[in-house]
Motif scaffolding. Structure first.
Motif, PDB file in Angstrom:
ATOM      1  N   ARG A 192       0.854  -1.172  -0.024  1.00 54.11           N
ATOM      2  CA  ARG A 192      -0.070   0.069  -0.004  1.00 54.11           C
ATOM      3  C   ARG A 192       0.957   1.301   0.108  1.00 54.11           C
ATOM      4  O   ARG A 192       0.672   2.259  -0.650  1.00 54.11           O
ATOM      5  CB  ARG A 192      -1.011   0.044   1.207  1.00 54.11           C
ATOM      6  CG  ARG A 192      -1.830   1.393   1.271  1.00 54.11           C
ATOM      7  CD  ARG A 192      -2.744   1.110   2.392  1.00 54.11           C
ATOM      8  NE  ARG A 192      -3.802  -0.084   2.235  1.00 54.11           N
ATOM      9  CZ  ARG A 192      -4.413  -0.531   3.293  1.00 54.11           C
ATOM     10  NH1 ARG A 192      -4.786   0.408   4.445  1.00 54.11           N
ATOM     11  NH2 ARG A 192      -5.209  -1.563   3.238  1.00 54.11           N
ATOM     12  N   LEU A 195       2.430   1.602  -3.294  1.00 55.48           N
ATOM     13  CA  LEU A 195       1.392   2.114  -4.337  1.00 55.48           C
ATOM     14  C   LEU A 195       1.075   3.697  -4.131  1.00 55.48           C
ATOM     15  O   LEU A 195       0.738   4.367  -5.250  1.00 55.48           O
ATOM     16  CB  LEU A 195       0.107   1.148  -4.403  1.00 55.48           C
ATOM     17  CG  LEU A 195       0.414  -0.172  -5.013  1.00 55.48           C
ATOM     18  CD1 LEU A 195      -0.901  -0.923  -4.798  1.00 55.48           C
ATOM     19  CD2 LEU A 195       0.980  -0.054  -6.323  1.00 55.48           C
ATOM     20  N   ALA A 196       1.126   3.917  -2.911  1.00 51.36           N
ATOM     21  CA  ALA A 196       0.638   5.316  -2.531  1.00 51.36           C
ATOM     22  C   ALA A 196       1.716   6.356  -3.347  1.00 51.36           C
ATOM     23  O   ALA A 196       1.378   7.347  -3.591  1.00 51.36           O
ATOM     24  CB  ALA A 196       0.780   5.669  -1.188  1.00 51.36           C
ATOM     25  N   GLU A 197       2.966   5.985  -3.801  1.00 47.24           N
ATOM     26  CA  GLU A 197       3.658   6.724  -4.343  1.00 47.24           C
ATOM     27  C   GLU A 197       3.109   7.178  -5.703  1.00 47.24           C
ATOM     28  O   GLU A 197       3.480   8.150  -6.082  1.00 47.24           O
ATOM     29  CB  GLU A 197       5.195   6.399  -4.602  1.00 47.24           C
ATOM     30  CG  GLU A 197       5.910   5.870  -3.522  1.00 47.24           C
ATOM     31  CD  GLU A 197       6.353   7.177  -2.658  1.00 47.24           C
ATOM     32  OE1 GLU A 197       6.828   7.824  -3.143  1.00 47.24           O
ATOM     33  OE2 GLU A 197       6.396   7.112  -1.462  1.00 47.24           O
ATOM     34  N   PHE A 198       2.561   6.570  -6.317  1.00 46.03           N
ATOM     35  CA  PHE A 198       1.702   6.630  -7.484  1.00 46.03           C
ATOM     36  C   PHE A 198       0.821   7.864  -7.648  1.00 46.03           C
ATOM     37  O   PHE A 198       0.098   7.911  -8.656  1.00 46.03           O
ATOM     38  CB  PHE A 198       1.350   5.431  -8.279  1.00 46.03           C
ATOM     39  CG  PHE A 198       2.539   4.477  -8.626  1.00 46.03           C
ATOM     40  CD1 PHE A 198       3.428   4.483  -9.883  1.00 46.03           C
ATOM     41  CD2 PHE A 198       3.058   3.551  -7.561  1.00 46.03           C
ATOM     42  CE1 PHE A 198       4.139   3.656 -10.254  1.00 46.03           C
ATOM     43  CE2 PHE A 198       4.049   2.661  -8.037  1.00 46.03           C
ATOM     44  CZ  PHE A 198       4.694   2.732  -9.114  1.00 46.03           C
ATOM     45  N   LYS A 199       0.341   8.237  -6.562  1.00 44.02           N
ATOM     46  CA  LYS A 199      -0.638   9.355  -6.346  1.00 44.02           C
ATOM     47  C   LYS A 199       0.109  10.538  -6.621  1.00 44.02           C
ATOM     48  O   LYS A 199      -0.760  11.753  -6.692  1.00 44.02           O
ATOM     49  CB  LYS A 199      -1.349   9.325  -5.081  1.00 44.02           C
ATOM     50  CG  LYS A 199      -2.149   8.095  -4.746  1.00 44.02           C
ATOM     51  CD  LYS A 199      -2.747   8.193  -3.302  1.00 44.02           C
ATOM     52  CE  LYS A 199      -3.520   6.948  -3.059  1.00 44.02           C
ATOM     53  NZ  LYS A 199      -4.517   6.994  -1.902  1.00 44.02           N
ATOM     54  N   ASN A 200       1.213  10.482  -6.770  1.00 44.81           N
ATOM     55  CA  ASN A 200       2.067  12.016  -6.797  1.00 44.81           C
ATOM     56  C   ASN A 200       1.885  12.375  -8.440  1.00 44.81           C
ATOM     57  O   ASN A 200       2.457  11.879  -9.207  1.00 44.81           O
ATOM     58  CB  ASN A 200       3.564  11.689  -6.388  1.00 44.81           C
ATOM     59  CG  ASN A 200       4.292  12.766  -6.247  1.00 44.81           C
ATOM     60  OD1 ASN A 200       3.982  13.727  -6.961  1.00 44.81           O
ATOM     61  ND2 ASN A 200       5.599  12.939  -5.799  1.00 44.81           N
ATOM     62  N   ARG A 201       1.680  13.467  -8.587  1.00 44.45           N
ATOM     63  CA  ARG A 201       1.551  13.811 -10.031  1.00 44.45           C
ATOM     64  C   ARG A 201       2.714  14.118 -10.599  1.00 44.45           C
ATOM     65  O   ARG A 201       3.135  14.134 -11.759  1.00 44.45           O
ATOM     66  CB  ARG A 201       0.481  15.138 -10.230  1.00 44.45           C
ATOM     67  CG  ARG A 201       0.806  16.162  -9.238  1.00 44.45           C
ATOM     68  CD  ARG A 201      -0.472  17.596  -9.530  1.00 44.45           C
ATOM     69  NE  ARG A 201       0.042  18.640  -8.542  1.00 44.45           N
ATOM     70  CZ  ARG A 201       0.725  19.759  -9.111  1.00 44.45           C
ATOM     71  NH1 ARG A 201       1.074  19.766 -10.268  1.00 44.45           N
ATOM     72  NH2 ARG A 201       1.121  20.741  -8.191  1.00 44.45           N
ATOM     73  N   TRP A 204       4.562  11.086 -11.900  1.00 46.30           N
ATOM     74  CA  TRP A 204       3.798  10.993 -13.477  1.00 46.30           C
ATOM     75  C   TRP A 204       4.406  11.977 -14.423  1.00 46.30           C
ATOM     76  O   TRP A 204       4.581  11.664 -15.718  1.00 46.30           O
ATOM     77  CB  TRP A 204       2.181  10.879 -13.383  1.00 46.30           C
ATOM     78  CG  TRP A 204       1.837   9.767 -12.610  1.00 46.30           C
ATOM     79  CD1 TRP A 204       1.337   9.702 -11.243  1.00 46.30           C
ATOM     80  CD2 TRP A 204       1.665   8.506 -13.410  1.00 46.30           C
ATOM     81  NE1 TRP A 204       0.854   8.235 -11.135  1.00 46.30           N
ATOM     82  CE2 TRP A 204       1.108   7.687 -12.125  1.00 46.30           C
ATOM     83  CE3 TRP A 204       1.971   8.005 -14.301  1.00 46.30           C
ATOM     84  CZ2 TRP A 204       0.723   6.212 -12.455  1.00 46.30           C
ATOM     85  CZ3 TRP A 204       1.814   6.740 -14.611  1.00 46.30           C
ATOM     86  CH2 TRP A 204       1.195   5.871 -13.401  1.00 46.30           C
ATOM     87  N   SER A 319       9.684  10.411  -5.421  1.00 43.45           N
ATOM     88  CA  SER A 319       9.354   9.258  -4.855  1.00 43.45           C
ATOM     89  C   SER A 319      10.031   9.067  -3.667  1.00 43.45           C
ATOM     90  O   SER A 319      10.928   9.841  -3.022  1.00 43.45           O
ATOM     91  CB  SER A 319       9.124   8.328  -5.732  1.00 43.45           C
ATOM     92  OG  SER A 319      10.512   7.838  -6.322  1.00 43.45           O
TER      93      SER A 319
END
Length: 394
Positions: A192, A195-201, A204, A319
């Motif tokens: 979790r 995966l939370a790292e991938f909420k960072n715009r 991306w 990240s």
């Protein structure tokens, strides 16, 4: 730099040589398995698919495994797959082998970068990444030509066995030289949390720029051979030499950007994309002139995939620098290869000429430059201790 970082670079060199060499020994594999050259091309696609899709999934399965053990496990899986390829009696088993090693390679890239970032202080993360990823550059300049020579004089299986030996040596050295981190061994990595790292715009945004840089480069590189022979007028015997020059340029560019990435991350990518765009446009306009073609090939080598160190540094700062983020970054880079080469091929198929992929690359490079604009006025600190793990060994 700790010696272990060079070992990680040797492993990446071994794996990337395996990735590239099929392109250089296509006729031999086609004759061996009684299939078309196009079918052999699918072996390259299978490897890339394994890296894009399978790598992150395998990394998720290894999240709670200490990184050194994960590195050794992935090396073993790759070794098994490469051995299966060396022994493959038919096309179907070779296809299975390529998928296996593609999956293992992608995950090993991510784990290797994550390990490297724990072995140095944050301000040296870019240089450490450049050494690890330098294995990729050297594979272009040395690994691919060497595999082709093995194929010509000893047979294609010898080139596969050579990689088996390299991976075995790299894995053994890794076992001896990569230190265990007490902090890492005692921590529990949460899926979790990863995966939370991938909420960072911002992460991306970094992924998008990386994809566009590599897509622009490979839109051109994928079609260097026909462009150099059919448009620029070089003989077929000159192409390996020119590709070798390109490979040397990538090594030089990677060395330079690796030393500067920690302090000048954004300027390197900005200037690099401007130069890359200019080189692709110049190549597209004057592809029939041999001198211009050679200069363009060298410049694209210097500023294309050589931007990997600042790309990795940017992802690490945005990240936690973990294995899953790094492996996904590898998948993004490979997706860029697929996008660039595919769109470039489509423009040729639709009658826009052999030089049309160069213009595809120029457009992707411009898009990459535009993706940096929102971040140009920002001046992040050279290193963020929250983004890059602190040094854990002497």
């Amino acid at each position: 730099m700790p010696l272990a970082i060079y070992v990680l670079g040797l492993m990446i060199f071994s794996m990337t040589t395996s990735e590239f060499m099929v392109a250089g020994i296509m006729p031999s594999l086609s004759e061996e398995f009684g299939v078309s050259v196009a079918a052999i091309g699918y072996l390259i696609s299978a490897y890339a698919a394994g890296m894009i899709i399978g790598g992150p999934l395998l990394t998720v399965g290894l999240l709670k495994v200490p990184r050194k053990k994960a590195f050794l496990a992935l090396s073993t899986v790759f070794l098994i797959g490469q051995t299966l390829g060396a022994l493959a009696p038919n096309y179907e088993l070779m296809m299975a082998a390529r998928i296996i090693i593609g999956v293992a390679s992608s995950a090993c890239f991510g784990v290797s970068i994550a390990i490297a970032l724990t072995l140095v202080r944050p301000e040296a993360s870019g240089r450490a990444a450049s050494i690890v990823l330098g294995g990729l550059m050297v594979a272009t300049a040395v690994g691919l030509p060497a595999a082709m020579l093995f194929d010509q004089y000893l047979g294609w299986r010898a080139s596969f066995w050579a990689v088996v030996v390299l991976v075995l040596v790299s894995g053994t050295m890794g076992l001896l030289l990569i230190p265990k981190s007490p902090k890492e061994e005692s921590q529990t990595i949460s899926l979790r949390g990863e995966l939370a790292e991938f909420k960072n715009r911002h992460l991306w945004a970094a992924f998008a720029t990386s994809m566009l840089i590599i897509g622009a480069t490979f839109a051109a590189f994928s079609y260097f051979s026909p462009i150099l022979t059919d448009v620029a007028g070089f003989s077929a015997s000159m192409v390996p030499l020119l590709l070798g020059v390109y490979g040397v340029a990538t090594v030089i560019g990677n060395t330079i950007t690796g030393r500067l990435a920690d302090r000048y991350m954004m300027p390197i990518m900005t200037i690099g994309l401007v130069v890359l765009t200019g080189a692709l446009i110049m190549f597209g306009l004057f592809a029939e002139h041999q001198v211009v073609a050679v200069i363009a090939v060298i410049v694209i080598g210097l500023v294309g995939v050589s931007m990997n160190p600042p790309m990795v540094t940017r992802v690490a700062r945005a990240s936690n620098g973990g294995s899953l983020v790094n492996t996904f970054h590898v998948s993004v880079v490979n997706f860029g290869i697929v996008v660039g080469s595919t769109i470039g091929g489509l423009t040729i198929d639709h009658g826009y000429g052999l030089a049309s992929p160069l213009w595809v690359g120029a457009v992707l490079a411009v898009l990459g430059l535009l993706s940096l604009i929102p971040y140009l006025k920002k001046t992040p600190a050279p290193a963020d201790s929250a983004a890059v793990p602190e040094k854990t060994c002497a």
